[in-house]
Design an enzyme around this catalytic site. Structure first.
Site, PDB file in Angstrom:
ATOM      1  N   LYS A  34       0.858  -1.192   0.000  1.00 43.74           N
ATOM      2  CA  LYS A  34       0.000   0.000   0.000  1.00 43.74           C
ATOM      3  C   LYS A  34       0.892   1.238   0.000  1.00 43.74           C
ATOM      4  CE  LYS A  34      -2.339   1.689   3.771  1.00 43.74           C
ATOM      5  NZ  LYS A  34      -2.217   3.157   3.797  1.00 43.74           N
ATOM      6  N   ASP A  61      -3.346   4.309  -2.024  1.00 42.08           N
ATOM      7  CA  ASP A  61      -4.345   4.750  -1.034  1.00 42.08           C
ATOM      8  C   ASP A  61      -4.359   6.274  -0.957  1.00 42.08           C
ATOM      9  OD1 ASP A  61      -6.008   4.889   1.201  1.00 42.08           O
ATOM     10  OD2 ASP A  61      -4.423   4.360   2.621  1.00 42.08           O
ATOM     11  N   LEU A  62      -5.031   6.916  -1.937  1.00 40.79           N
ATOM     12  CA  LEU A  62      -5.038   8.386  -1.970  1.00 40.79           C
ATOM     13  C   LEU A  62      -6.380   8.983  -1.545  1.00 40.79           C
ATOM     14  CD1 LEU A  62      -2.981   9.097  -5.231  1.00 40.79           C
ATOM     15  CD2 LEU A  62      -2.177   8.998  -2.867  1.00 40.79           C
ATOM     16  N   LEU A  64      -9.447   9.783  -2.854  1.00 46.53           N
ATOM     17  CA  LEU A  64      -9.893  10.977  -3.593  1.00 46.53           C
ATOM     18  C   LEU A  64     -11.288  11.423  -3.164  1.00 46.53           C
ATOM     19  CD1 LEU A  64      -7.453  10.032  -5.328  1.00 46.53           C
ATOM     20  CD2 LEU A  64      -8.723  10.797  -7.319  1.00 46.53           C
ATOM     21  N   HIS A  65     -11.503  12.723  -3.117  1.00 52.23           N
ATOM     22  CA  HIS A  65     -12.800  13.294  -2.755  1.00 52.23           C
ATOM     23  C   HIS A  65     -12.848  14.711  -3.340  1.00 52.23           C
ATOM     24  CE1 HIS A  65     -15.864  14.248   0.735  1.00 52.23           C
ATOM     25  NE2 HIS A  65     -16.338  14.527  -0.456  1.00 52.23           N
ATOM     26  N   ASP A  66     -13.561  14.867  -4.466  1.00 52.11           N
ATOM     27  CA  ASP A  66     -13.656  16.180  -5.115  1.00 52.11           C
ATOM     28  C   ASP A  66     -14.886  16.151  -6.015  1.00 52.11           C
ATOM     29  OD1 ASP A  66     -13.003  18.724  -6.294  1.00 52.11           O
ATOM     30  OD2 ASP A  66     -10.883  18.333  -5.958  1.00 52.11           O
ATOM     31  N   ILE A  67     -15.066  17.153  -6.858  1.00 48.83           N
ATOM     32  CA  ILE A  67     -16.237  17.118  -7.740  1.00 48.83           C
ATOM     33  C   ILE A  67     -16.036  15.978  -8.749  1.00 48.83           C
ATOM     34  CG2 ILE A  67     -16.800  19.568  -7.474  1.00 48.83           C
ATOM     35  CD1 ILE A  67     -15.543  20.038 -10.255  1.00 48.83           C
ATOM     36  N   PRO A  68     -17.168  15.405  -9.235  1.00 50.07           N
ATOM     37  CA  PRO A  68     -17.054  14.218 -10.093  1.00 50.07           C
ATOM     38  C   PRO A  68     -16.082  14.363 -11.261  1.00 50.07           C
ATOM     39  CG  PRO A  68     -19.339  14.553  -9.455  1.00 50.07           C
ATOM     40  CD  PRO A  68     -18.580  15.746  -8.935  1.00 50.07           C
ATOM     41  N   THR A  70     -13.440  16.238 -11.653  1.00 55.68           N
ATOM     42  CA  THR A  70     -12.034  16.252 -11.228  1.00 55.68           C
ATOM     43  C   THR A  70     -11.570  14.854 -10.820  1.00 55.68           C
ATOM     44  OG1 THR A  70     -12.275  18.532 -10.505  1.00 55.68           O
ATOM     45  CG2 THR A  70     -10.446  17.306  -9.547  1.00 55.68           C
ATOM     46  N   THR A 117     -11.654   4.825  10.307  1.00 49.91           N
ATOM     47  CA  THR A 117     -11.734   4.113  11.600  1.00 49.91           C
ATOM     48  C   THR A 117     -11.229   4.991  12.748  1.00 49.91           C
ATOM     49  OG1 THR A 117      -9.662   3.040  11.031  1.00 49.91           O
ATOM     50  CG2 THR A 117     -11.653   1.749  10.729  1.00 49.91           C
ATOM     51  N   ARG A 179      -3.388  -6.900  13.931  1.00 51.01           N
ATOM     52  CA  ARG A 179      -2.234  -7.126  14.797  1.00 51.01           C
ATOM     53  C   ARG A 179      -2.128  -8.599  15.148  1.00 51.01           C
ATOM     54  NH1 ARG A 179      -1.146  -3.009  13.194  1.00 51.01           N
ATOM     55  NH2 ARG A 179      -0.655  -1.039  14.212  1.00 51.01           N
ATOM     56  N   ARG A 209       3.071  -1.465  10.630  1.00 53.44           N
ATOM     57  CA  ARG A 209       4.164  -1.564  11.601  1.00 53.44           C
ATOM     58  C   ARG A 209       4.522  -2.961  12.096  1.00 53.44           C
ATOM     59  NH1 ARG A 209       1.448   3.335  14.674  1.00 53.44           N
ATOM     60  NH2 ARG A 209      -0.279   2.277  13.629  1.00 53.44           N
TER      61      ARG A 209
HETATM   62  O1  C5P Z   1       0.991   0.239  11.048  1.00 50.95           O
HETATM   63  P1  C5P Z   1      -0.446  -0.155  10.887  1.00 50.95           P
HETATM   64  O2  C5P Z   1      -0.649  -1.639  10.684  1.00 50.95           O
HETATM   65  O3  C5P Z   1      -1.335   0.416  11.962  1.00 50.95           O
HETATM   66  O4  C5P Z   1      -0.860   0.541   9.502  1.00 50.95           O
HETATM   67  C1  C5P Z   1      -2.143   0.483   8.990  1.00 50.95           C
HETATM   68  C2  C5P Z   1      -2.201   1.238   7.702  1.00 50.95           C
HETATM   69  O5  C5P Z   1      -3.563   1.290   7.278  1.00 50.95           O
HETATM   70  C3  C5P Z   1      -1.727   2.684   7.784  1.00 50.95           C
HETATM   71  O6  C5P Z   1      -1.160   3.027   6.529  1.00 50.95           O
HETATM   72  C4  C5P Z   1      -3.001   3.454   8.026  1.00 50.95           C
HETATM   73  O7  C5P Z   1      -2.926   4.762   7.552  1.00 50.95           O
HETATM   74  C5  C5P Z   1      -3.990   2.643   7.205  1.00 50.95           C
HETATM   75  N1  C5P Z   1      -5.370   2.782   7.589  1.00 50.95           N
HETATM   76  C6  C5P Z   1      -5.838   2.499   8.851  1.00 50.95           C
HETATM   77  N2  C5P Z   1      -7.162   2.666   9.152  1.00 50.95           N
HETATM   78  C7  C5P Z   1      -8.011   3.085   8.188  1.00 50.95           C
HETATM   79  C8  C5P Z   1      -7.555   3.364   6.917  1.00 50.95           C
HETATM   80  C9  C5P Z   1      -6.207   3.212   6.641  1.00 50.95           C
HETATM   81  O8  C5P Z   1      -5.066   2.092   9.712  1.00 50.95           O
HETATM   82  N3  C5P Z   1      -9.286   3.192   8.471  1.00 50.95           N
END
Ligand code: C5P
Length: 230
Positions: A34, A61-62, A64-68, A70, A117, A179, A209
């Site tokens: 990602k 994972d960018l 996007l949120h703008d006018i349709p 764009t 989240t 995790r 991580r």
């Molecule tokens: O290091 P970790 O496992 O917490 O990374 C989770 C990745 O998923 C990060 O890049 C975080 O920005 C992304 N992410 C998230 N929760 C979301 C959307 C994306 O943790 N709701």
């Protein structure tokens, strides 16, 4: 049997860090990574081209949120990069999501962020003035994403069950906040292990991580991959 790959969140900010990290893996281990805003805004298309040239798959994972119009044009540009999956905010609406799908075409998967989240129900009510439960808001957005022709959503693993019951079963639920047992939770709030995520029906897990900061990232990745595949 086809092995599912956990998606590794490459939360680095320099080319060197990415190169060093990817070089740890044997050449035949093709990864799904990602690339988020930090890396993409720092390094641009070059980082996507580099990762793809190594044979890895890319979720860009960018959000996007703008006018349709764009969003449609931006998605047309991203489709040229050959990414495997990318995303938008469902809050942009059905028209915007349809435009995103049109711009991207069908070569890549397109998913929507419902509610981040990191957003609590209280914050959603206060900041967005959405006066319903968080899970209802998430499911509402998931249904809108499906109507707009998207492939799925990013969601908490805790929301998968409800989303699957209100959409088609092949509607993708991609879940971060994963995790393995014994690993540091960090700033994530409600986490699940890879095997729990499999059991509740996540289609993709995103893990950062626990892999990128592990003493032995390759061993951590392989262990998570094994647990994810059951
Ligand atoms: O290091 P970790 O496992 O917490 O990374 C989770 C990745 O998923 C990060 O890049 C975080 O920005 C992304 N992410 C998230 N929760 C979301 C959307 C994306 O943790 N709701």
């Amino acid at each position: 049997m086809y092995e599912k790959r956990p998606i590794i969140a490459l939360d680095f900010s320099t080319f060197d860090e990415v190169k060093t990290f990817l070089a740890l893996f044997p050449a035949e281990e093709k990864l799904y990574v990602k690339i988020g805003m930090e890396l993409y805004y720092a390094l641009g298309p070059e980082i996507v081209n580099f990762v793809k040239s190594q044979g890895h798959s890319v979720f860009l994972d960018l959000k996007l949120h703008d006018i349709p119009n764009t969003v449609k044009s931006a998605m047309a540009v991203l489709s040229q990069l050959g990414v495997d999956m990318t995303n938008v905010h469902a809050a942009g609406g059905v028209e915007m999501m349809r435009a995103a799908r049109e711009g991207l075409g069908s070569s890549a998967k397109l998913i929507a962020v419902t509610q981040l989240t990191s957003t609590s129900e209280e914050q959603m009510r206060e900041d967005q003035n959405i006066q319903t439960s968080l899970s209802d808001a998430v499911c509402h957005y998931a249904k809108k994403a499906a109507i707009a022709g998207l492939d799925g959503v990013v969601c908490s693993a805790h929301e998968v069950d409800q989303i699957k019951s209100t959409t088609q079963s092949d509607f993708i639920c991609l879940t971060p906040g994963i995790r393995p047992l014994g690993s540091a939770i960090g700033d994530q709030k409600r986490v699940m292990t890879p095997s729990q995520a499999r059991k509740i029906g996540s289609d993709y897990i995103v893990v950062g991580r626990p892999i990128t900061r592990a003493q032995d990232p390759v061993a951590a990745y392989l262990a998570i991959k094994e647990e994810w595949n059951g």
